[in-house]
Design a protein around this motif. Structure first.
Motif, PDB file in Angstrom:
ATOM      1  N   ASN A  41      20.940 -22.562  -7.312  1.00  0.00           N
ATOM      2  CA  ASN A  41      20.204 -21.376  -6.821  1.00  0.00           C
ATOM      3  C   ASN A  41      19.831 -20.435  -7.968  1.00  0.00           C
ATOM      4  OD1 ASN A  41      21.627 -22.586  -4.456  1.00  0.00           O
ATOM      5  ND2 ASN A  41      20.516 -20.959  -3.422  1.00  0.00           N
ATOM      6  N   THR A  81      11.862 -16.126   0.139  1.00  0.00           N
ATOM      7  CA  THR A  81      12.753 -16.962   0.951  1.00  0.00           C
ATOM      8  C   THR A  81      14.161 -17.000   0.367  1.00  0.00           C
ATOM      9  OG1 THR A  81      12.083 -18.931  -0.282  1.00  0.00           O
ATOM     10  CG2 THR A  81      10.925 -18.498   1.794  1.00  0.00           C
ATOM     11  N   HIS A  82      14.312 -16.658  -0.900  1.00  0.00           N
ATOM     12  CA  HIS A  82      15.626 -16.754  -1.538  1.00  0.00           C
ATOM     13  C   HIS A  82      16.490 -15.545  -1.228  1.00  0.00           C
ATOM     14  CE1 HIS A  82      13.645 -19.569  -4.649  1.00  0.00           C
ATOM     15  NE2 HIS A  82      14.199 -20.263  -3.676  1.00  0.00           N
ATOM     16  N   LEU A  83      17.769 -15.806  -1.048  1.00  0.00           N
ATOM     17  CA  LEU A  83      18.694 -14.756  -0.612  1.00  0.00           C
ATOM     18  C   LEU A  83      18.676 -13.517  -1.517  1.00  0.00           C
ATOM     19  CD1 LEU A  83      20.980 -13.779   1.222  1.00  0.00           C
ATOM     20  CD2 LEU A  83      22.576 -14.969  -0.303  1.00  0.00           C
ATOM     21  N   ILE A 138      15.437 -11.589  -1.323  1.00  0.00           N
ATOM     22  CA  ILE A 138      15.293 -10.878  -0.047  1.00  0.00           C
ATOM     23  C   ILE A 138      16.206  -9.653  -0.002  1.00  0.00           C
ATOM     24  CG2 ILE A 138      15.879 -11.081   2.422  1.00  0.00           C
ATOM     25  CD1 ILE A 138      14.633 -13.882   2.330  1.00  0.00           C
ATOM     26  N   MET A 167      17.576  -7.262   6.624  1.00  0.00           N
ATOM     27  CA  MET A 167      17.609  -8.710   6.345  1.00  0.00           C
ATOM     28  C   MET A 167      18.580  -9.382   7.307  1.00  0.00           C
ATOM     29  SD  MET A 167      20.003  -9.259   3.021  1.00  0.00           S
ATOM     30  CE  MET A 167      20.127 -11.004   3.443  1.00  0.00           C
ATOM     31  N   GLN A 168      18.516 -10.697   7.333  1.00  0.00           N
ATOM     32  CA  GLN A 168      19.401 -11.450   8.221  1.00  0.00           C
ATOM     33  C   GLN A 168      20.337 -12.345   7.413  1.00  0.00           C
ATOM     34  OE1 GLN A 168      16.334 -13.531  10.521  1.00  0.00           O
ATOM     35  NE2 GLN A 168      16.997 -12.355  12.307  1.00  0.00           N
ATOM     36  N   ILE A 169      21.510 -12.562   7.961  1.00  0.00           N
ATOM     37  CA  ILE A 169      22.412 -13.580   7.402  1.00  0.00           C
ATOM     38  C   ILE A 169      22.369 -14.769   8.349  1.00  0.00           C
ATOM     39  CG2 ILE A 169      24.832 -14.175   6.954  1.00  0.00           C
ATOM     40  CD1 ILE A 169      25.208 -11.425   5.788  1.00  0.00           C
ATOM     41  N   PHE A 170      21.970 -15.911   7.801  1.00  0.00           N
ATOM     42  CA  PHE A 170      21.773 -17.102   8.643  1.00  0.00           C
ATOM     43  C   PHE A 170      23.070 -17.885   8.791  1.00  0.00           C
ATOM     44  CE2 PHE A 170      17.354 -16.876   6.623  1.00  0.00           C
ATOM     45  CZ  PHE A 170      16.843 -16.118   7.666  1.00  0.00           C
ATOM     46  N   CYS A 226      27.469 -19.436   4.106  1.00  0.00           N
ATOM     47  CA  CYS A 226      27.276 -20.551   3.164  1.00  0.00           C
ATOM     48  C   CYS A 226      27.621 -20.176   1.719  1.00  0.00           C
ATOM     49  CB  CYS A 226      25.827 -21.003   3.190  1.00  0.00           C
ATOM     50  SG  CYS A 226      25.361 -21.813   4.710  1.00  0.00           S
ATOM     51  N   ARG A 246      26.858 -20.880  -2.281  1.00  0.00           N
ATOM     52  CA  ARG A 246      25.849 -21.427  -3.198  1.00  0.00           C
ATOM     53  C   ARG A 246      26.221 -21.090  -4.635  1.00  0.00           C
ATOM     54  NH1 ARG A 246      24.813 -23.548   0.790  1.00  0.00           N
ATOM     55  NH2 ARG A 246      22.849 -23.781   1.907  1.00  0.00           N
ATOM     56  N   TYR A 279      24.845 -19.696  -7.751  1.00  0.00           N
ATOM     57  CA  TYR A 279      23.719 -18.895  -8.251  1.00  0.00           C
ATOM     58  C   TYR A 279      23.737 -18.904  -9.768  1.00  0.00           C
ATOM     59  CZ  TYR A 279      23.403 -17.508  -3.428  1.00  0.00           C
ATOM     60  OH  TYR A 279      23.273 -17.549  -2.069  1.00  0.00           O
ATOM     61  N   VAL A 301      27.210 -15.989   1.165  1.00  0.00           N
ATOM     62  CA  VAL A 301      26.095 -15.079   1.461  1.00  0.00           C
ATOM     63  C   VAL A 301      26.630 -13.645   1.588  1.00  0.00           C
ATOM     64  CG1 VAL A 301      24.274 -14.524   3.125  1.00  0.00           C
ATOM     65  CG2 VAL A 301      24.771 -16.918   2.599  1.00  0.00           C
ATOM     66  N   ARG A 306      20.250 -21.290   9.803  1.00  0.00           N
ATOM     67  CA  ARG A 306      18.890 -21.747   9.471  1.00  0.00           C
ATOM     68  C   ARG A 306      18.955 -23.267   9.394  1.00  0.00           C
ATOM     69  NH1 ARG A 306      16.397 -19.640   3.783  1.00  0.00           N
ATOM     70  NH2 ARG A 306      17.787 -21.248   3.005  1.00  0.00           N
ATOM     71  N   ASP A 347      20.549 -25.986   6.353  1.00  0.00           N
ATOM     72  CA  ASP A 347      21.399 -25.381   5.317  1.00  0.00           C
ATOM     73  C   ASP A 347      22.779 -26.032   5.309  1.00  0.00           C
ATOM     74  OD1 ASP A 347      19.724 -23.483   4.202  1.00  0.00           O
ATOM     75  OD2 ASP A 347      20.300 -21.907   5.606  1.00  0.00           O
TER      76      ASP A 347
HETATM   77  N1  UDP Z   1      20.108 -16.797   3.471  1.00  0.00           N
HETATM   78  C1  UDP Z   1      20.371 -15.793   4.396  1.00  0.00           C
HETATM   79  N2  UDP Z   1      19.380 -14.868   4.636  1.00  0.00           N
HETATM   80  C2  UDP Z   1      18.183 -14.898   4.008  1.00  0.00           C
HETATM   81  C3  UDP Z   1      17.919 -15.925   3.065  1.00  0.00           C
HETATM   82  C4  UDP Z   1      18.917 -16.863   2.815  1.00  0.00           C
HETATM   83  O1  UDP Z   1      21.440 -15.741   4.993  1.00  0.00           O
HETATM   84  O2  UDP Z   1      17.337 -14.036   4.303  1.00  0.00           O
HETATM   85  C5  UDP Z   1      21.153 -17.798   3.181  1.00  0.00           C
HETATM   86  C6  UDP Z   1      20.703 -19.232   3.461  1.00  0.00           C
HETATM   87  O3  UDP Z   1      20.922 -19.552   4.807  1.00  0.00           O
HETATM   88  C7  UDP Z   1      21.616 -20.007   2.504  1.00  0.00           C
HETATM   89  C8  UDP Z   1      21.796 -19.045   1.313  1.00  0.00           C
HETATM   90  O4  UDP Z   1      21.443 -17.757   1.816  1.00  0.00           O
HETATM   91  O5  UDP Z   1      22.875 -20.209   3.093  1.00  0.00           O
HETATM   92  C9  UDP Z   1      20.894 -19.379   0.151  1.00  0.00           C
HETATM   93  O6  UDP Z   1      19.569 -19.561   0.625  1.00  0.00           O
HETATM   94  P1  UDP Z   1      18.303 -19.621  -0.339  1.00  0.00           P
HETATM   95  O7  UDP Z   1      17.085 -19.757   0.521  1.00  0.00           O
HETATM   96  O8  UDP Z   1      18.355 -18.476  -1.295  1.00  0.00           O
HETATM   97  O9  UDP Z   1      18.523 -20.925  -1.208  1.00  0.00           O
HETATM   98  P2  UDP Z   1      18.802 -22.452  -0.782  1.00  0.00           P
HETATM   99  O10 UDP Z   1      20.276 -22.648  -0.962  1.00  0.00           O
HETATM  100  O11 UDP Z   1      18.320 -22.651   0.611  1.00  0.00           O
HETATM  101  O12 UDP Z   1      18.016 -23.214  -1.793  1.00  0.00           O
END
Ligand code: UDP
Length: 330
Positions: free
Chosen positions: A170, A188-190, A193, A205-208, A219, A221, A223, A259, A282, A285
């Motif tokens: 990431n 689209t990146h956490l 955003i 913003m939302q936490i997926f 989740c 990741r 970074y 996250v 989402r 993921d």
């Molecule tokens: N995520 C989130 N809200 C957002 C964007 C991303 O909760 O608005 C979460 C997403 O579900 C994943 C993590 O953040 O678990 C990283 O997502 P990102 O799109 O940055 O990178 P990815 O790992 O998908 O390449």
């Protein structure tokens, strides 16, 4: 001698263009400006607006500018778009890369760097992903990149092409000097955003997903600061030009953040308590994606300088702040 940076007007590519210019290299950027911005390119780099698959244009450029190496960043990167429109992704990422590789081979390019991704791995079954894990992508995006890796591998065997493919985890943060960063309106990146939420470019913003099998349910990741990622590219380029072996390697730090931890860090560093809504998972993921980074460290002697979430977040926020205040004109 000069280096051709494809997609050099984009997020990662523009950092590469700056890093190379900083080292005193001659840099030519080719970019169709479909998502990139000319303002992100260093003044000393030359911009050619065009298509990387235009073999006539690129081979003439290679000859005229005495280009000996290519760093290939141009491509489409939104995983969900690749699911809804796979053929566009195979066109932009696979077909166009094929044409570029053909031109590189025909022009006897000495080193070819490819921007690949952790999306080449299938559903991970282990804590740390090494390069041999389960190469069964779950998205057309992942396949489009894996197919390009395969073309590079086979071109190396058949024509002696020298290459390195770097699989990004990431990528986040921005140039510590504030010259470039992420710019997408429809981020689209956490971290992108959350930085937009902290600087008022969005109001929430939302936490997926909060029910993953991870310590806090969100989740994990890996970074990696974009400047460390670029440092690996520069080292990979030198490695190849000095006769080093071709390789494929992960680019990540080898540890993850959730996250929630990322969102907390952005709130803490910015001092802004923006609204965060808990949302459904989402699709697509995986719970955790963390690199085994032994190979890149070993082959290149790469040591990250910005392996610190607060620093990554601070640089992302500083860049976002410049965009909001209009100090960077795009
Ligand atoms: N995520 C989130 N809200 C957002 C964007 C991303 O909760 O608005 C979460 C997403 O579900 C994943 C993590 O953040 O678990 C990283 O997502 P990102 O799109 O940055 O990178 P990815 O790992 O998908 O390449």
């Amino acid at each position: 001698m000069a280096i051709l940076v494809t997609g050099g007007a984009g997020y990662v590519g523009s950092h590469m263009a700056h890093a190379l210019v900083d080292r005193g290299e001659d840099v030519v950027v080719i970019d169709d400006l479909s998502t990139g911005h000319r303002e992100l390119i260093p003044e000393k780099a030359k911009l050619v607006e065009g298509d990387i698959a235009d073999k006539k244009l690129v081979s003439k450029l290679i000859a005229d500018e005495r280009i000996n190496a290519i760093a290939h960043f141009a491509g489409s990167i939104v995983v969900s778009d690749s699911v809804s429109d796979p053929l566009t992704y195979y066109e932009n990422n696979t077909v166009k890369s094929r044409a570029l590789i053909e031109t590189a081979v025909a022009s006897s390019i000495e080193a070819f760097l490819f921007s690949s991704t952790a999306a080449v791995y299938g559903e991970p079954g282990v804590d740390l992903l090494d390069e041999e894990q389960n190469l069964q992508p779950v998205s057309p995006y992942g396949w489009s990149k894996l197919m390009t890796e395969v073309m590079l591998r086979d071109s190396a065997a058949a024509y002696g092409l020298k290459y390195a493919a770097l699989r990004y985890f990431n990528v986040a943060g921005a140039d510590p000097e504030g010259r470039t960063g992420e710019t997408r309106e429809h981020a689209t990146h956490l971290i992108e955003i959350a930085a937009q939420a902290a600087t008022g470019r969005r109001n929430r913003m939302q936490i997926f997903g909060t029910d993953y099998p991870t310590p806090d349910g969100t989740c994990l990741r890996d970074y990696i600061h974009v400047t460390d990622l670029i440092d690996a590219h520069v080292k990979a380029l030198m490695h190849l030009l000095n006769g080093g072996e071709n390789f494929v390697a992960n680019c990540g730090y080898g540890h993850g953040f959730s996250v929630l931890q990322v969102v907390d860090a952005i709130k803490r560093v910015s001092g802004v308590d923006f609204r965060v809504d808990m949302a459904e998972r989402r699709p697509g993921d995986p719970p955790a994606l963390v690199a085994d980074s032994a190979r890149v460290r070993e082959i290149l002697g790469w040591e990250p300088k910005y392996d610190d979430l607060e620093t990554i977040v601070r640089h992302a926020l500083a860049w976002e702040d410049q965009l909001v205040k209009g100090r960077v004109k795009l």
